[in-house]
Design an enzyme around this catalytic site. Structure first.
Site, PDB file in Angstrom:
ATOM      1  N   GLY A 195      34.519 -15.195 -24.136  1.00 31.25           N
ATOM      2  CA  GLY A 195      35.088 -16.542 -24.129  1.00 31.25           C
ATOM      3  C   GLY A 195      36.581 -16.494 -24.395  1.00 31.25           C
ATOM      4  O   GLY A 195      37.197 -15.421 -24.321  1.00 31.25           O
ATOM      5  N   LYS A 251      31.500 -13.789   2.459  1.00 36.20           N
ATOM      6  CA  LYS A 251      30.668 -12.597   2.241  1.00 36.20           C
ATOM      7  C   LYS A 251      31.406 -11.355   2.714  1.00 36.20           C
ATOM      8  O   LYS A 251      31.461 -10.341   2.031  1.00 36.20           O
ATOM      9  CB  LYS A 251      29.328 -12.680   3.000  1.00 36.20           C
ATOM     10  CG  LYS A 251      28.231 -13.493   2.439  1.00 36.20           C
ATOM     11  CD  LYS A 251      27.623 -12.984   1.159  1.00 36.20           C
ATOM     12  CE  LYS A 251      28.375 -13.381  -0.054  1.00 36.20           C
ATOM     13  NZ  LYS A 251      28.279 -14.666  -0.652  1.00 36.20           N
ATOM     14  N   CYS A 280      32.744 -10.664 -19.347  1.00 36.89           N
ATOM     15  CA  CYS A 280      32.376  -9.830 -20.495  1.00 36.89           C
ATOM     16  C   CYS A 280      30.868  -9.843 -20.767  1.00 36.89           C
ATOM     17  O   CYS A 280      30.186 -10.814 -20.446  1.00 36.89           O
ATOM     18  CB  CYS A 280      33.083 -10.327 -21.737  1.00 36.89           C
ATOM     19  SG  CYS A 280      34.852 -10.492 -21.532  1.00 36.89           S
ATOM     20  N   ARG A 323      28.256  -8.013 -13.763  1.00 34.44           N
ATOM     21  CA  ARG A 323      29.087  -9.185 -14.019  1.00 34.44           C
ATOM     22  C   ARG A 323      30.572  -8.878 -13.852  1.00 34.44           C
ATOM     23  O   ARG A 323      31.377  -9.784 -13.745  1.00 34.44           O
ATOM     24  CB  ARG A 323      28.835  -9.688 -15.440  1.00 34.44           C
ATOM     25  CG  ARG A 323      27.411 -10.178 -15.642  1.00 34.44           C
ATOM     26  CD  ARG A 323      27.095 -10.295 -17.103  1.00 34.44           C
ATOM     27  NE  ARG A 323      27.880 -11.335 -17.721  1.00 34.44           N
ATOM     28  CZ  ARG A 323      27.404 -12.524 -18.070  1.00 34.44           C
ATOM     29  NH1 ARG A 323      26.146 -12.808 -17.857  1.00 34.44           N
ATOM     30  NH2 ARG A 323      28.155 -13.424 -18.646  1.00 34.44           N
TER      31      ARG A 323
END
Ligand code: G6P
Length: 609
Positions: free
Chosen positions: A101, A486, A2, A27
Site C-alpha cells: 500500500g 493482449k 507487492c 502479481r
C-alpha cells in the site's frame, strides 16, 4: 504489485514464505526479502530481482526459524534496491515489518521521527511505520503496533514480527487486501488467498481497520481500539492445485484453455434453458429498481474496461438504457454528474484495483447504486458494492487477462439480458435466441480452441512485425482494443486498437507492408463497412488478418489470412472473437520468447492509484 506471506508454526518459515511468495509472483515485483525470528534474534535477507535470487542467497546463508515474514516489492516510493526492499527494520534491528500500500502522510511522519532522533536508511514510505512501532514500544508489541497504525493515513496491509516476541506475529489492514490462513498448530498472513491455498482452505478475511495477533494456536481479531471481533472462517472455493500450470507451458495458455469449462460454471444456476428467465443471485436489485433505471455507467481499468465497453453497448442496444463506460483512473477528474436512479457497474477481475475502488467509492458518495462484476470472491470491490455478480472464472494467474475477460462479458450479457427481460425492452423471441446462443458459448469456445494450430500458423507469419493495427466497429470495437492490448502486453509489439471508422483520420498513415492489420469483420450491422476498410488497407499494401464467421466467402477473398469464428448473434460475438485473438497474441509472444506470464513492468493487480 507487492506480496506478503507470514508464517508461524513448527515448519521452516523460509520455505513457507518462499513458496507462498512464489504463488504471488504473477502479481509483478522487483525485489524480495524475508525476516526470521530465532533464539531471540531477528535475521533479514533481501535481494533485488527475482525470488530465485532470494532462494539462492538463502541456500548460501540459511535462515532457520519457525516464525517469519516475507515480501515481494513493486517499487512506488524509492527505486528497486536492497535497502528499499522489505522487511524494514527498527534501528536496533529487533522489529521487522512488511507493507503493501502507500502511506500518504509519510513525509510529515518522517520529519517528526527524524527530529526525534530516528535514522532512516531507505527512501520508502514504509520505513516510518517500523520506527513508529519502535517509538511506541514499551514491551507490548501489539499495543505499540496499534498506536502506530492510528497515526497512518493511506492504504496498508501490514505484517510485523519482533525478536522479543518469538511466539507472535501481528497484522493489520486498511484498503489493501489481507487474509489470515488458519492451520493446525500453524497460521499464516497472506495478501492473497492463492498464496495459502496449498496449506489450508480456511481463512479469515480482514476488514479495514482491523488487526490480528497471531500465535501458533490462535488468531485474535480486534479493531484498532483492541475490541475483539468475532468472524466466521471463509472456505476458499477452489482446489489446492487450481493455481498450477497443469501441463501447460504458461498460465496464460492454461487459462485460455479453461474458458469452455469456466463459461459453463458461470452459466450454471443462472441460465438453465433458453425459455427460462435469468437468475442472478447477488445482483441485489428489485424488478422495480431495474425498471426505474435511468442510466448505467460501467467503470473499470485495463482489460476489464474493454469488457465494460461491450457492456455499454449491450445495455443500450439490448436493454435500451442510456449507458456510459469510464476508465476508473479518469473518473474522479471528471467529477461525474450522477442522476437519480443511476446504476454503476464496476468490473474487476481482482476486485482490488486501486483506481477502480476509488471510482466505486465516488459513485457511492454521489448516491448511485453500485453493483460489481468481480472474479475474486470477497475482494474489496465485491465487499463495498451493493450487489455483486461473480464471474466464477477461478484463479487467474497470467498477468494478461484472458478467461476473466470473456467471463466478464458473459456475466454482463446475462445482466443486460435480464434487464431487457424485466423492462420489456426486447421481444420474447429475441431473448430466447440470445439465451440459446449464450448456452452454446462453451461449445463454441471449445471449437475455437481446437483451431489453435491454424491460429499458430498465422502467428508464425507475422510474429516479426514491429507494428500491428486492430480494427473493429460497434460491439467489436472493444474486441479490437482488447486484441491489441493482449498483443502489446505480452509480445511488446506496438499495437493499436482502433475504430475502423476512425482509421482514415490517422492510423491509415501508418499502413505499409510491415504493419499487419487484424480486421474484425463478422457478418452483422457493420460488415459492409468493414469490407470497405479492408480494401483501403489492401490498396496501401498492408497485410490483413480478417476475423470472420465460418462459411464467409467474401473475407478470404479480401484478406491474407482468416481467423474463423462460429456464427452467433452479433451482440455476443465479443466473447468468441476474443479467443482467437488471445491465441494469436500468445503464440506471437511465445515465438518471440517473451516472459508471457509476467511481462516486464506489468502487474496483475494494481493496488496503487
Ligand atoms: C492490470 C492487469 C490487467 C487488468 C487490469 C485491471 O493492468 O495487468 O490484466 O485488466 O489491471 O485489473 P482488474 O483486476 O481490476 O480487472
Amino acid at each position: 504489485m507487492c506480496g506478503i506471506v507470514g508464517y508461524i508454526g513448527d515448519r521452516q518459515a523460509t520455505e513457507i514464505c518462499l513458496a507462498g511468495l512464489k504463488r504471488l509472483e504473477y502479481r509483478g515485483y522487483d525485489s524480495a526479502g524475508i525476516a526470521i525470528v530465532r533464539d531471540g534474534e531477528l535475521e533479514v535477507m533481501k535481494v533485488v530481482g527475482k525470488l530465485a535470487g532470494l532462494a539462492e542467497a538463502l541456500e548460501e546463508n540459511p535462515l532457520e526459524g519457525t516464525l517469519g515474514i516475507g515480501h515481494t516489492r513493486w517499487a512506488t516510493h524509492g527505486k528497486p534496491s536492497k535497502v528499499n526492499s522489505h522487511p524494514h527494520t527498527s534501528m536496533d534491528g529487533r522489529i521487522a515489518l512488511v507493507h503493501n500500500g502507500i502511506i500518504e502522510n509519510y513525509a510529515e511522519l518522517r520529519d517528526q521521527l527524524e527530529s526525534e532522533g530516528f535514522e532512516f536508511v531507505s527512501q520508502t514510505d514504509t520505513e516510518v511505520i517500523v520506527h513508529l512501532v519502535d517509538k511506541y514500544y514499551e514491551g507490548d508489541l501489539a499495543a505499540a503496533f496499534r498506536r502506530a497504525v492510528k497515526d497512518l493515513h493511506g492504504a496498508f496491509a501490514l505484517g510485523i514480527v519482533s525478536a522479543d516476541h518469538p511466539d507472535q506475529m501481528i497484522a493489520a489492514r486498511r484498503f489493501s487486501p489481507l487474509v489470515l490462513g488458519i492451520g493446525e498448530g500453524e497460521n499464516f498472513i497472506v495478501s492473497d488467498m492463492g498464496a495459502v491455498r496449498e496449506w489450508t482452505d480456511q481463512v479469515y478475511v480482514i476488514d479495514d481497520d482491523e488487526m490480528a495477533v497471531i500465535t501458533r494456536d490462535s488468531i485474535e481479531l480486534t479493531d484498532l481500539e483492541g475490541n475483539p471481533i468475532e468472524r466466521e472462517p471463509y472456505t476458499i472455493p477452489w482446489p489446492a492445485d487450481a493455481a498450477q500450470k497443469g501441463g501447460h507451458k504458461h498460465f496464460m495458455h492454461k487459462e485460455i484453455h479453461e474458458q469452455p469449462r469456466a463459461m459453463r460454471e458461470c452459466l450454471l444456476g443462472r441460465l438453465g434453458a433458453p425459455e427460462k428467465s435469468i437468475n442472478l443471485e447477488g445482483l441485489n436489485l428489485t424488478e422495480d429498481e431495474i425498471r426505474g433505471l435511468r442510466k448505467v455507467v460501467f467503470t473499470a481499468c485495463g482489460t476489464a474496461y474493454h469488457a465494460g465497453l461491450v457492456g455499454r453497448f449491450l445495455m443500450e442496444k439490448l436493454a435500451r438504457i442510456p449507458a456510459e463506460c469510464d476508465l476508473a483512473a479518469e473518473l474522479r477528474a471528471r467529477d461525474p454528474v450522477v442522476l437519480d436512479n443511476t446504476l454503476a457497474i464496476i468490473v474487476s477481475q481482482s476486485g482490488e484495483t486501486a483506481d477502480t475502488l476509488v471510482a466505486l467509492r465516488e459513485f457511492k458518495e454521489k448516491g448511485a447504486k453500485v453493483i460489481s462484476v468481480v472474479n475474486v470472491v470477497d475482494s474489496s470491490i465485491a465487499r463495498e458494492s451493493d450487489g455483486v455478480v461473480y464471474i466464477q472464472a477461478g484463479p487467474e494467474i497470467g498477468v494478461a487477462s484472458t478467461k476473466a475477460y470473456t467471463l466478464q462479458i458473459l456475466t454482463i450479457s446475462l445482466i443486460a439480458a435480464h434487464f431487457a427481460d424485466v423492462r420489456g425492452a426486447a421481444s420474447e423471441h429475441e431473448l430466447i435466441e440470445l439465451r440459446r446462443a449464450m448456452l452454446g458459448l462453451p461449445e463454441q469456445a471449445q471449437i475455437l480452441l481446437d483451431r489453435e494450430e491454424d491460429v499458430k500458423r498465422v502467428a508464425a507469419r507475422f510474429f516479426e512485425s514491429p507494428n500491428a493495427l486492430y480494427l473493429g466497429r460497434g460491439v467489436n470495437l472493444p474486441s479490437a482494443m482488447e486484441g491489441a492490448l493482449k498483443l502489446k502486453e505480452i509480445s511488446y509489439i506496438h499495437a493499436e486498437g482502433y475504430s475502423a471508422g476512425e482509421m482514415k483520420h490517422g492510423p491509415i498513415a501508418l499502413v505499409e507492408p510491415s504493419l499487419f492489420t487484424v480486421a474484425i469483420a463478422i457478418k452483422g450491422d457493420v460488415y459492409d463497412k468493414m469490407i470497405g476498410n479492408i480494401q483501403e488497407i489492401k490498396a496501401r499494401s498492408g497485410p490483413v488478418i480478417g476475423v470472420a464467421f465460418d462459411g464467409d466467402t467474401e473475407i478470404p477473398r479480401q484478406a491474407d489470412e482468416v481467423l474463423w469464428v462460429p456464427e452467433s448473434p452479433e451482440m455476443i460475438t465479443p466473447i468468441t472473437v476474443a479467443i482467437p485473438l488471445q491465441i494469436l497474441a500468445y503464440h506471437i509472444a511465445d515465438m518471440l520468447d517473451r516472459e508471457i506470464d509476467q511481462p516486464r513492468n506489468l502487474a496483475k493487480t494494481v493496488t496503487v492509484e
